[in-house]
Write an enzyme that holds these catalytic residues in place. Structure first.
Site, short mmCIF file in Angstrom:
data_model
loop_
_atom_site.label_atom_id
_atom_site.label_comp_id
_atom_site.label_asym_id
_atom_site.label_seq_id
_atom_site.Cartn_x
_atom_site.Cartn_y
_atom_site.Cartn_z
N GLU A 1 7.77 1.07 4.95
CA GLU A 1 7.27 0.03 5.85
C GLU A 1 7.52 -1.32 5.17
O GLU A 1 7.28 -1.46 3.96
CB GLU A 1 5.77 0.22 6.10
N HIS B 1 4.00 7.17 3.75
CA HIS B 1 4.94 6.06 3.59
C HIS B 1 4.47 5.11 2.50
O HIS B 1 3.37 5.22 1.98
CB HIS B 1 5.15 5.31 4.92
N HIS C 1 0.83 -1.21 0.00
CA HIS C 1 0.00 0.00 0.00
C HIS C 1 0.86 1.25 0.00
O HIS C 1 2.05 1.20 0.32
CB HIS C 1 -0.96 0.03 1.20
#
Lengths: 134, 134
Positions: free
Chosen positions: A130, A79, A7
């Protein structure tokens, strides 16, 4: 090492307005809000055919998103999340290559119930990454 | 309206170092640099299984990436690109919903040879959105 882009996260100052915009003018499939108190965020996932957008909104007193929004009141890209098959192996390899892991370096459970950790943006072209074990 | 996430673009202050990092420690498939003088950028695409990362580096004297890097010398996430089936229909619909298109409002040819345009980040949670007709 990295696999799918799981994502892209966007910090938003008005979660309801952002959801309405993605569901309306942008015509995407918008999920229900989920509170993640241990991460200090409320998240909404937008499902695209090949990946997801994660809308992030501050939750609680010490939300990392609150400080982000202080610097960027309009919101912004926060992010990017890459999938890895083995998060501890990925972490140890990246540390041995000189990268820094945020926090205490341990993996935590993320929005999808999988172990996640964050890499220092200064080590990755100013981009907060991430890693999620999938 | 929006379909696949075509790519996420990251502005980088050192293209060679960024490519080496994605090809090495991050273990991804990194393409060859392409100069796009009409956009003022050199781009490198990183192929992930489900989408792409676009590394952006300034090209020429009036590059939009040069001004981005002045504000964020370490680099950072620059824009996100969504695919649409008909870019003029998408543009007209978004304008009628109150969104602003950057530049003169016309679609230009992007890195993949397809028509693209950019939406004003202030209208989309501080996130610069590129639409690409695919």
């Amino acid at each position: 090492m990295i696999g799918r882009l799981n994502h892209v996260a966007i910090a938003v100052p008005d979660l309801e307005a952002a959801c309405a915009q993605y569901a309306g003018p942008l015509g995407a499939k918008v999920g229900a809000p989920q509170d993640l108190p241990e991460h200090g965020v409320t998240v909404v996932f937008i499902e695209l055919p090949n990946t997801k957008i994660e809308l992030l909104y501050p939750l609680g007193d010490a939300s990392p998103i609150a400080s982000f929004l202080e610097k960027s009141p309009a919101g912004g890209m926060h992010h990017i999340c890459y999938e890895v098959p083995d998060i501890l192996k990925a972490r140890d390899q990246l540390i041995s290559d000189g990268a820094r892991v945020l926090g205490d370096g341990s993996a935590k459970i993320g929005a999808h119930g999988n172990p996640v950790l964050f890499l220092h943006p200064k080590d990755f072209q100013g981009c907060l990454i991430e890693l999620e074990q999938v």
